[in-house]
Scaffold this active site. Structure first.
Site, PDB file in Angstrom:
ATOM      1  N   SER A 167      -2.244   0.527  -4.972  1.00 30.84           N
ATOM      2  CA  SER A 167      -2.813   1.732  -4.372  1.00 30.84           C
ATOM      3  C   SER A 167      -4.204   2.085  -4.876  1.00 30.84           C
ATOM      4  CB  SER A 167      -1.871   2.905  -4.663  1.00 30.84           C
ATOM      5  OG  SER A 167      -2.368   4.113  -4.140  1.00 30.84           O
ATOM      6  N   ASN A 168      -4.927   2.831  -4.026  1.00 30.07           N
ATOM      7  CA  ASN A 168      -6.171   3.483  -4.422  1.00 30.07           C
ATOM      8  C   ASN A 168      -5.919   4.642  -5.383  1.00 30.07           C
ATOM      9  OD1 ASN A 168      -8.179   1.984  -3.172  1.00 30.07           O
ATOM     10  ND2 ASN A 168      -8.238   3.240  -1.331  1.00 30.07           N
ATOM     11  N   ASN A 223      -3.147   0.242   6.881  1.00 30.12           N
ATOM     12  CA  ASN A 223      -4.590   0.457   6.980  1.00 30.12           C
ATOM     13  C   ASN A 223      -5.296  -0.862   7.304  1.00 30.12           C
ATOM     14  OD1 ASN A 223      -4.647   3.309   6.062  1.00 30.12           O
ATOM     15  ND2 ASN A 223      -3.830   2.426   4.187  1.00 30.12           N
ATOM     16  N   ASP A 236       0.854  -1.169   0.000  1.00 30.87           N
ATOM     17  CA  ASP A 236       0.000   0.000   0.000  1.00 30.87           C
ATOM     18  C   ASP A 236       0.903   1.235   0.000  1.00 30.87           C
ATOM     19  OD1 ASP A 236      -2.528   1.514   0.487  1.00 30.87           O
ATOM     20  OD2 ASP A 236      -1.524   1.958   2.384  1.00 30.87           O
ATOM     21  N   SER A 278       0.450  -3.189   4.588  1.00 33.39           N
ATOM     22  CA  SER A 278      -0.373  -1.982   4.701  1.00 33.39           C
ATOM     23  C   SER A 278      -0.486  -1.526   6.154  1.00 33.39           C
ATOM     24  CB  SER A 278      -1.781  -2.230   4.142  1.00 33.39           C
ATOM     25  OG  SER A 278      -2.578  -1.071   4.230  1.00 33.39           O
ATOM     26  N   THR A 314       1.325   4.032   4.262  1.00 32.91           N
ATOM     27  CA  THR A 314       2.226   2.912   4.522  1.00 32.91           C
ATOM     28  C   THR A 314       3.654   3.264   4.105  1.00 32.91           C
ATOM     29  OG1 THR A 314       0.421   1.327   4.219  1.00 32.91           O
ATOM     30  CG2 THR A 314       2.672   0.465   4.072  1.00 32.91           C
ATOM     31  N   ARG A 363      -7.850  13.344   5.703  1.00 31.89           N
ATOM     32  CA  ARG A 363      -7.510  11.959   5.392  1.00 31.89           C
ATOM     33  C   ARG A 363      -8.702  11.038   5.668  1.00 31.89           C
ATOM     34  NH1 ARG A 363      -5.233   7.923   2.535  1.00 31.89           N
ATOM     35  NH2 ARG A 363      -4.395   6.259   3.829  1.00 31.89           N
ATOM     36  N   LYS A 380     -10.224  -0.239  -2.737  1.00 33.79           N
ATOM     37  CA  LYS A 380     -10.052  -1.117  -1.583  1.00 33.79           C
ATOM     38  C   LYS A 380     -11.122  -0.754  -0.546  1.00 33.79           C
ATOM     39  CE  LYS A 380      -4.960  -1.067  -1.931  1.00 33.79           C
ATOM     40  NZ  LYS A 380      -3.736  -0.708  -1.161  1.00 33.79           N
ATOM     41  N   PHE A 411      -8.369  -1.724   7.253  1.00 35.74           N
ATOM     42  CA  PHE A 411      -9.396  -2.113   6.275  1.00 35.74           C
ATOM     43  C   PHE A 411      -8.777  -2.802   5.062  1.00 35.74           C
ATOM     44  CE2 PHE A 411      -8.240   2.113   4.670  1.00 35.74           C
ATOM     45  CZ  PHE A 411      -8.178   1.905   3.307  1.00 35.74           C
ATOM     46  N   ASP A 412      -7.574  -2.399   4.699  1.00 42.13           N
ATOM     47  CA  ASP A 412      -6.865  -2.978   3.556  1.00 42.13           C
ATOM     48  C   ASP A 412      -6.368  -4.379   3.899  1.00 42.13           C
ATOM     49  OD1 ASP A 412      -5.663  -3.110   1.057  1.00 42.13           O
ATOM     50  OD2 ASP A 412      -4.016  -1.740   1.561  1.00 42.13           O
TER      51      ASP A 412
END
Length: 222
Positions: free
Chosen positions: A116-117, A175, A8, A173, A12, A39, A149, A177-178
């Site tokens: 990545s997003n 995150n 990520d 990551s 990250t 963010r 994601k 959620f990721d």
């Protein structure tokens, strides 16, 4: 086939709070709170668009989140200020531990991609500005399939693009959620716990490894 590490990017490898300096010159001691809200809202907008099936790229989510923060916090940024702040997202710094961690992995011959997003162009430019683009063989963007994601399709797209099996692919990551999204699709996972107060969601999809910095990643994966 071998192992593949998919990193990520935002939060990250790259510090999204790097925008605080630019905010401080405009709103002083309100900068940290503004940055954190920006963010959070950026991610919320990506989640909502993913669920609705009404994709707009991550840059649009970021710009709309900025507008929201200005409205909620009653900050009167003009268009020039907003453009300057958006430009900061193209020049955010890498975390201090990123290059050391990537160097160690590269020395071990590990394959690495950025995942990545963000759009591929935005991520490639960001990594180049941070001086770490050469560690990655590719940039895999959710923009290629028009969702975000942690949609399961995103992780399947990563595997297809890289011709990988889930069992041989690690998501790295910060995150939760990721990490949860990847783990649910059978990928192996590392959570980068960047702050000691960070809490991982109490779901059934726990990370296989936890590190506090990327420089410890090579040892964690041995």
């Amino acid at each position: 086939m071998g192992q593949l590490l998919a990193f990520d990017v935002y939060g990250t490898l790259i510090d999204t709070q790097g925008v605080i300096t630019a905010l401080q010159t405009r709103i002083g001691d309100r900068a940290a709170a503004f940055s954190a809200l920006w963010r959070d809202k950026q991610l919320e907008y990506s989640f909502r668009r993913g669920l609705m099936g009404r994709y707009r790229n991550f840059g649009v989510c970021t710009a709309q989140a900025l507008d929201y923060c200005c409205e909620l916090l009653q900050v009167d940024f003009d268009e020039q200020d907003k453009q300057a702040l958006m430009a900061c997202y193209a020049t955010l710094p890498a975390f201090a531990d990123a290059e050391t961690g990537l160097q160690r992995l590269q020395a071990q011959g590990v394959r690495m991609v950025a995942f990545s997003n963000g759009t591929a162009d935005a991520v490639a430019g960001l990594l180049a500005h941070a001086g770490i683009e050469h560690y990655f063989e590719d940039v895999v963007s959710v923009d290629e399939i028009g969702t975000f994601k942690p949609n399961p399709k995103v992780y399947q797209h990563l595997l297809t693009r890289c011709d990988q099996q889930a069992s041989a692919t690690w998501l790295i990551s910060s995150n939760p959620f990721d990490v949860i999204g990847a783990r649910a699709e059978g990928l192996r996972t590392v959570w980068v716990r960047r702050t000691p107060t960070a809490v991982f969601d109490a779901w059934e999809y726990a990370p296989e490894r936890i590190v506090t910095e990327l420089s410890a990643l090579a040892d964690a994966l041995d």
